[in-house]
Each structure stands twice: as C-alpha cells, then as structure tokens.
Design a protein around this motif. Structure first.
Motif, PDB file in Angstrom:
ATOM      1  N   ALA A 180     -20.821  -2.781  12.923  1.00 21.48           N
ATOM      2  CA  ALA A 180     -21.567  -3.188  11.719  1.00 21.48           C
ATOM      3  C   ALA A 180     -23.076  -3.311  11.917  1.00 21.48           C
ATOM      4  O   ALA A 180     -23.794  -3.576  10.955  1.00 21.48           O
ATOM      5  CB  ALA A 180     -21.011  -4.474  11.119  1.00 21.48           C
ATOM      6  N   ASP A 181     -23.571  -3.118  13.138  1.00 29.02           N
ATOM      7  CA  ASP A 181     -25.018  -3.072  13.373  1.00 29.02           C
ATOM      8  C   ASP A 181     -25.293  -2.003  14.428  1.00 29.02           C
ATOM      9  O   ASP A 181     -26.041  -2.220  15.381  1.00 29.02           O
ATOM     10  CB  ASP A 181     -25.526  -4.441  13.827  1.00 29.02           C
ATOM     11  N   PHE A 182     -24.677  -0.852  14.216  1.00 29.33           N
ATOM     12  CA  PHE A 182     -24.670   0.216  15.214  1.00 29.33           C
ATOM     13  C   PHE A 182     -25.932   1.059  15.052  1.00 29.33           C
ATOM     14  O   PHE A 182     -25.999   1.966  14.221  1.00 29.33           O
ATOM     15  CB  PHE A 182     -23.406   1.064  15.043  1.00 29.33           C
ATOM     16  N   ASN A 183     -26.939   0.744  15.845  1.00 32.03           N
ATOM     17  CA  ASN A 183     -28.197   1.475  15.785  1.00 32.03           C
ATOM     18  C   ASN A 183     -28.743   1.645  17.193  1.00 32.03           C
ATOM     19  O   ASN A 183     -28.139   1.191  18.163  1.00 32.03           O
ATOM     20  CB  ASN A 183     -29.188   0.764  14.858  1.00 32.03           C
ATOM     21  N   LEU A 207     -18.723   3.283   8.580  1.00 33.63           N
ATOM     22  CA  LEU A 207     -19.937   2.466   8.526  1.00 33.63           C
ATOM     23  C   LEU A 207     -20.791   2.650   9.766  1.00 33.63           C
ATOM     24  O   LEU A 207     -22.010   2.853   9.663  1.00 33.63           O
ATOM     25  CB  LEU A 207     -19.586   0.989   8.349  1.00 33.63           C
ATOM     26  N   ASP A 208     -20.198   2.569  10.952  1.00 40.55           N
ATOM     27  CA  ASP A 208     -20.986   2.688  12.186  1.00 40.55           C
ATOM     28  C   ASP A 208     -21.649   4.062  12.294  1.00 40.55           C
ATOM     29  O   ASP A 208     -22.823   4.174  12.658  1.00 40.55           O
ATOM     30  CB  ASP A 208     -20.106   2.422  13.406  1.00 40.55           C
ATOM     31  N   ALA A 209     -20.898   5.094  11.961  1.00 38.13           N
ATOM     32  CA  ALA A 209     -21.461   6.444  12.017  1.00 38.13           C
ATOM     33  C   ALA A 209     -22.605   6.601  11.025  1.00 38.13           C
ATOM     34  O   ALA A 209     -23.652   7.186  11.340  1.00 38.13           O
ATOM     35  CB  ALA A 209     -20.369   7.474  11.735  1.00 38.13           C
ATOM     36  N   GLY A 239     -16.262   7.617   4.311  1.00 36.33           N
ATOM     37  CA  GLY A 239     -17.460   7.923   5.085  1.00 36.33           C
ATOM     38  C   GLY A 239     -18.605   8.382   4.200  1.00 36.33           C
ATOM     39  O   GLY A 239     -19.775   8.069   4.452  1.00 36.33           O
ATOM     40  N   LYS A 240     -18.284   9.134   3.155  1.00 32.98           N
ATOM     41  CA  LYS A 240     -19.325   9.542   2.203  1.00 32.98           C
ATOM     42  C   LYS A 240     -19.882   8.323   1.460  1.00 32.98           C
ATOM     43  O   LYS A 240     -21.090   8.234   1.207  1.00 32.98           O
ATOM     44  CB  LYS A 240     -18.761  10.565   1.230  1.00 32.98           C
ATOM     45  N   LEU A 241     -18.996   7.390   1.114  1.00 31.35           N
ATOM     46  CA  LEU A 241     -19.475   6.157   0.484  1.00 31.35           C
ATOM     47  C   LEU A 241     -20.396   5.387   1.416  1.00 31.35           C
ATOM     48  O   LEU A 241     -21.413   4.831   0.983  1.00 31.35           O
ATOM     49  CB  LEU A 241     -18.294   5.285   0.070  1.00 31.35           C
ATOM     50  N   MET A 242     -20.055   5.347   2.705  1.00 29.87           N
ATOM     51  CA  MET A 242     -20.912   4.640   3.651  1.00 29.87           C
ATOM     52  C   MET A 242     -22.239   5.370   3.852  1.00 29.87           C
ATOM     53  O   MET A 242     -23.276   4.736   4.087  1.00 29.87           O
ATOM     54  CB  MET A 242     -20.196   4.453   4.986  1.00 29.87           C
ATOM     55  N   THR A 243     -22.241   6.682   3.735  1.00 30.38           N
ATOM     56  CA  THR A 243     -23.501   7.421   3.761  1.00 30.38           C
ATOM     57  C   THR A 243     -24.385   6.983   2.606  1.00 30.38           C
ATOM     58  O   THR A 243     -25.590   6.745   2.779  1.00 30.38           O
ATOM     59  CB  THR A 243     -23.231   8.933   3.687  1.00 30.38           C
TER      60      THR A 243
END
Length: 279
Positions: A180-183, A207-209, A239-243
């Motif tokens: 959730a804070d993957f940067n 989310l992480d991706a 994944g598209k929603l998270m994008t």
C-alpha cells in the motif's frame, strides 16, 4: 481536540528519541537519523534500525497502527525482520507514537518516492520484486490497507477516481494483501527488499503495481518496465481501476503543475478509461 498538522522533518524529535531509547533499551546513532514527513528512522547500537511514526488517533482504526509488527507473519517476501516495538499516546495531542525495531536493510533505498532518473536494476532484482509481490497477494489478512493513512474502502476508490474520471464503473471485485506504499523510497537495490509496512492490508488487486508505475512516470522506460513486469495485475479490471486511482491522485485538484508525470499519467488514464467503458 483538532489534530495539528506536523512535518517531522521540521519538528523537534529529541524527546521522542529519548522515549524510544528508554523503552527499547537502544542508543540511536544521531548521524544516521532520517527524517520524513510522518516518520523518523535511525540506526541503533545493536546494528538494527528503529522507525518511529506519528499517527493521529483518528487514523488508527481497528488495526491499531501495528503494520510493521503484523507483517512479520507474512512469508516469502524480501523484507527486514521485525524485532521489537513500543507504542504510546502523546501527552498533549490526540496522537499515537509507535517505534519498531527491525533488521538493517540489505542495501540502500532506490531513491525518493518518485524518481526522475532511471535506477540500475538487475534482472535478479525484478525477479525478486515479482516473487515478493506474488507471495504477498497470495496470503490472507483481516487488515485493510491505509494508503496515505486513509482506510482503503470501495467508497474511497470511487470518490478518488470520480474526482477526475467521472462515469467509470469503479466496483472492485478482487481484493488481496498489498504493501500500500510501494514506491522507490521503500524498496532497496542492488538487493531487493521492501520495508515500511505500516499501511499494509487488503486492497484492490494491482495497487502496489500501480503505485510503482505512478512513481516511475517521469522516466518513461522505467514506467514501461513496471507495466511489463506486472502486466497480469495491471491489465486485470481491478488493476485498471488502480491505475486510475493512482492517476487521479497525480492529476486531481491538488496536482502540481510542474509534476513531470502529468502528461504520461493523463495519456495512460485516458486509454484505460476507454478500455473499461468498452468492457
């Protein structure tokens, strides 16, 4: 009582460090102190690392703010082992402080959260990253992810996306554990390791991706590599929603006009919106 906005890069933290010293029985190397907006970290005399976080009581929720400790139950993920922790309520403000002692990182963080120069990352690095993200997503938890300390609900996903992209069906189907804070500030190289687990929990797939993609947009080749490596996640509907979720944070009402990611975020988001609307 209204919670005072605080940036720990600018606030005195000596009293907090003294509390940690007494509670955990460690001495902190002042020359290694790293100060961020809501956390402070430093090396100890035990060759370990202590990370101290300030979080408002209203941001604790049912999880109790023990992300780093609870992540110790996860397996198959390259991360520093958790060793000890202590939490206490601030005497003057509605705030909880928490300090967690962990193993030292195996290498230095790749960079700041958002990079503007492509880092050198080996094929072994990408393999290790994929293995860790796949292992994380396959596990189970009752925790709910709290990106930016906000509990990640369907309502938050919808509100964030619709603040920029109206008319998109935002219903999430596939929820799985995420960091959730993957940067780039929370992963190391040349040896891959992911740290700062305070916000991990259930989140929409990808989310992480999407977070790492968003943190890479100023370097097009790097953003493309992230999308290739995490294609299965990012090309799924969730994944598209998270994008769009990540793009909306970049493009939304508080967007920085000078952010070098704006053009790439908008271009990708417009394509993703069309794909979602086409079904």
């Amino acid at each position: 009582m209204t919670l005072r906005a605080v940036d720990l890069r600018k606030e005195p933290v000596e009293a907090v460090l003294d509390h940690v010293k007494r509670s955990l029985g460690v001495c902190v190397d002042q020359e290694t102190v790293v100060r961020k907006r809501r956390s402070v970290g430093a090396r100890t005399d035990r060759n370990t690392w202590v990370r101290i976080e300030r979080r408002g009581l209203d941001r604790i929720g049912v999880q109790g703010g023990d992300g780093t400790a609870s992540a110790e139950a996860l397996h198959g993920i390259a991360k520093p082992a958790w060793l000890a922790g202590v939490a206490w309520r601030d005497e003057r403000e509605p705030v909880v402080w928490r300090a967690d002692e962990t193993e030292l990182l195996p290498a230095a963080p790749v960079g700041s959260a958002v990079v503007t120069k492509e880092p050198w990352l080996s094929e072994e690095w990408w393999t290790a990253m994929n293995a860790s993200l796949d292992a994380l997503a396959a596990q189970h938890t009752n925790r709910i992810a709290t990106p930016d300390t906000e509990t990640l609900t369907q309502e938050l996903v919808t509100a964030t996306i619709h603040s920029v992209f109206s008319g998109v069906d935002t219903e999430v189907v596939d929820w799985s554990p995420a960091h959730a804070d993957f940067n780039w500030a929370n992963v190391t190289a040349s040896v891959f390791c992911v740290f700062d687990w305070e916000d991990w929990g259930m989140a929409p797939r990808g989310l992480d991706a999407a977070n790492l993609w968003g943190a890479s947009l100023a370097v097009p080749a790097l953003a493309d590599r992230v999308r290739r490596e995490r294609r299965d996640d990012l090309e799924s509907r969730d994944g598209k929603l998270m994008t769009l979720f990540v793009a909306a944070k970049i493009l939304g009402p508080y967007a920085d006009p000078g952010d070098p990611r704006l053009g790439a975020a908008r271009e990708t988001a417009e394509r993703v919106v069309k794909e979602l609307q086409a079904g």
